[in-house]
Design an enzyme around this catalytic site. Structure first.
Site, PDB file in Angstrom:
ATOM      1  N   SER A 164       0.821  -1.206   0.000  1.00 43.28           N
ATOM      2  CA  SER A 164       0.000   0.000   0.000  1.00 43.28           C
ATOM      3  C   SER A 164       0.858   1.262   0.000  1.00 43.28           C
ATOM      4  O   SER A 164       1.971   1.276   0.540  1.00 43.28           O
ATOM      5  CB  SER A 164      -0.902   0.006   1.244  1.00 43.28           C
ATOM      6  N   TYR A 166      -2.398   5.573  -4.437  1.00 41.21           N
ATOM      7  CA  TYR A 166      -3.454   6.576  -4.350  1.00 41.21           C
ATOM      8  C   TYR A 166      -2.988   7.773  -5.161  1.00 41.21           C
ATOM      9  O   TYR A 166      -1.816   8.164  -5.078  1.00 41.21           O
ATOM     10  CB  TYR A 166      -3.705   7.011  -2.909  1.00 41.21           C
ATOM     11  N   THR A 203      -6.029   2.698  -6.710  1.00 49.08           N
ATOM     12  CA  THR A 203      -7.266   2.700  -5.922  1.00 49.08           C
ATOM     13  C   THR A 203      -8.038   3.977  -6.209  1.00 49.08           C
ATOM     14  O   THR A 203      -7.498   5.082  -6.069  1.00 49.08           O
ATOM     15  CB  THR A 203      -6.954   2.576  -4.426  1.00 49.08           C
ATOM     16  N   LYS A 234      -8.657  -0.513  -8.906  1.00 50.20           N
ATOM     17  CA  LYS A 234      -9.237  -1.125  -7.706  1.00 50.20           C
ATOM     18  C   LYS A 234     -10.288  -0.192  -7.103  1.00 50.20           C
ATOM     19  O   LYS A 234     -10.010   0.980  -6.855  1.00 50.20           O
ATOM     20  CB  LYS A 234      -8.144  -1.417  -6.678  1.00 50.20           C
ATOM     21  N   HIS A 293     -13.832  -1.263  -0.817  1.00 55.37           N
ATOM     22  CA  HIS A 293     -12.828  -0.885   0.180  1.00 55.37           C
ATOM     23  C   HIS A 293     -13.109  -1.557   1.520  1.00 55.37           C
ATOM     24  O   HIS A 293     -12.897  -0.981   2.590  1.00 55.37           O
ATOM     25  CB  HIS A 293     -12.770   0.638   0.342  1.00 55.37           C
TER      26      HIS A 293
END
Length: 388
Positions: free
Chosen positions: A106, A129, A155, A251, A275
């Site tokens: 992440s 992100y 994402t 995603k 999520h």
């Protein structure tokens, strides 16, 4: 306690972690309706049993994201694993490598992708992100490329961060330093606290050259979350596709229309995801929208799924409904918190064993047979048991 399933891992994690960190893993947004619905959604489908059909030990290997993997699942990007266990990202990635499955790091991680490549290796993916600081985003992409990452997860369902009420009460992502109440909660978990002391104050390694984000993980979490770009659009996906030479996965898709847009924008796959019930509360369980998304994008476009997976039977149902693979999130985060690398390894073994038994009792000799059979091995249920 004896660990026999993923729910046991959750209980072990709850006993070991300070409340602020357990709630961060375990909680959802608003009333947590979608969080609960993700689990209940699997109860809408029953598995067809076939007897005297196969005596083979099922082959659990299958292909997704351009490669053949030993199991039909991977470890999803989960933020701040290093807060639950010292070196958490490294430990989880090592367990994934040993199981011959991918691990996705992440953006909100303690360990950097460079360190992960150096100390863990394996099939590493990176989750991004879209930040309003495009320069920092470029740094993250460059680091991923240098680490040998070829699959990028973007994402897209967090342009506005939902209210996660447990986090609000615990002051996670609002307190820049531990409050007295946090410190008391941490001291009440001595095993966790001693592990933290051994590894030092957690901080996001990817931000070492960015002192403006703060020094420790708590402060950095506050500042990073505020830098997610609220204005990102499909045009930005087009630009990223032009810049990123590897595989691109979108995603956070929950509708057939958005899945088709992702396909048309040049993505290689989508992850059907809400999520983990942590964003828009009240949306459908991911398993319930999977069939329509698979039908809409066509057979040549890859669809993966996450959300609520706790059993091997959940994975079977997702694959039968058209997913090429699934992502584990909380399931392995609980295991990591409970027992480090050994816990993640055990969680993978639990799900693998449940998968193997389920396939054998279905009369199937391989995951690939399950994928070929598709929904013919399932039956739609008229009612669902409440497992909230």
């Amino acid at each position: 306690m004896t660990i026999v399933n993923i729910d046991d891992m959750r209980e072990a994690a709850q006993r070991r972690l300070p409340k602020i960190f357990f709630d961060y893993i375990d909680g959802g947004s608003f009333s947590e309706t979608t969080l609960r619905e993700n689990r209940r959604g699997y109860d809408a489908w029953a598995i067809e049993q076939r007897v005297l059909a196969s005596a083979r030990i099922p082959d659990l290997a299958t292909e997704f994201l351009g490669a053949r993997h030993a199991l039909p699942f991977m470890l999803a990007p989960v933020g701040f694993l290093g807060l639950y266990r010292g070196g958490g990202e490294i430990l989880a990635a090592r367990a994934a490598r040993a199981a011959q499955i991918p691990f996705c790091l992440s953006t909100f991680s303690v360990a950097s992708i460079e360190r992960l490549a150096r100390e863990a290796g394996g099939d590493l993916h990176f989750q991004l992100y879209m930040l309003d600081d495009r320069g920092l985003g470029d740094e993250l992409l460059a680091a991923a490329t240098a680490a040998g990452v070829t699959t990028l997860f973007l994402t897209v369902d967090c342009t506005v961060t939902a209210i996660r009420e447990r986090d609000v009460r615990n002051k996670f992502r609002s307190a820049r330093r531990p409050t007295p109440a946090m410190l008391l909660s941490m001291l009440a978990k001595p095993a966790w606290f001693l592990d933290l002391l051994r590894h030092g104050l957690p901080a996001v390694e990817a931000l070492e050259k960015h002192p403006e984000f703060g020094k420790g993980a708590l402060e950095q979490a506050v500042n990073l979350s505020r830098r997610i770009d609220r204005t990102v659009s499909w045009a930005e996906v087009d630009r990223l596709r032009a810049r990123w030479p590897g595989r691109l996965v979108i995603k956070g898709v929950l509708s057939a229309a958005d899945a088709c847009k992702a396909r048309d924008a040049g993505a290689n796959a989508v992850v059907v995801s809400n999520h983990g019930g942590r964003q828009l509360d009240g949306v459908a369980a991911t398993i319930s929208v999977l069939p329509e998304i698979v039908a809409a994008v066509g057979p040549d476009f890859e669809v993966l799924l996450d959300g609520g997976i706790r059993r091997g039977t959940d994975i079977v149902k997702a694959l039968a409904l058209g997913a090429s693979g699934v992502l584990l999130g909380r399931a392995y985060a609980f295991a990591l918190a409970a027992d480090g690398e050994a816990g993640v390894t055990r969680a993978i073994e639990i799900l693998s064993t449940e998968l193997s038994i389920t396939l054998a009792l279905m009369g199937l000799g391989a995951i690939d047979e399950l994928k070929a059979a598709r929904s013919s091995v399932l039956r739609r249920m008229d009612s669902r048991a409440d497992r909230s």
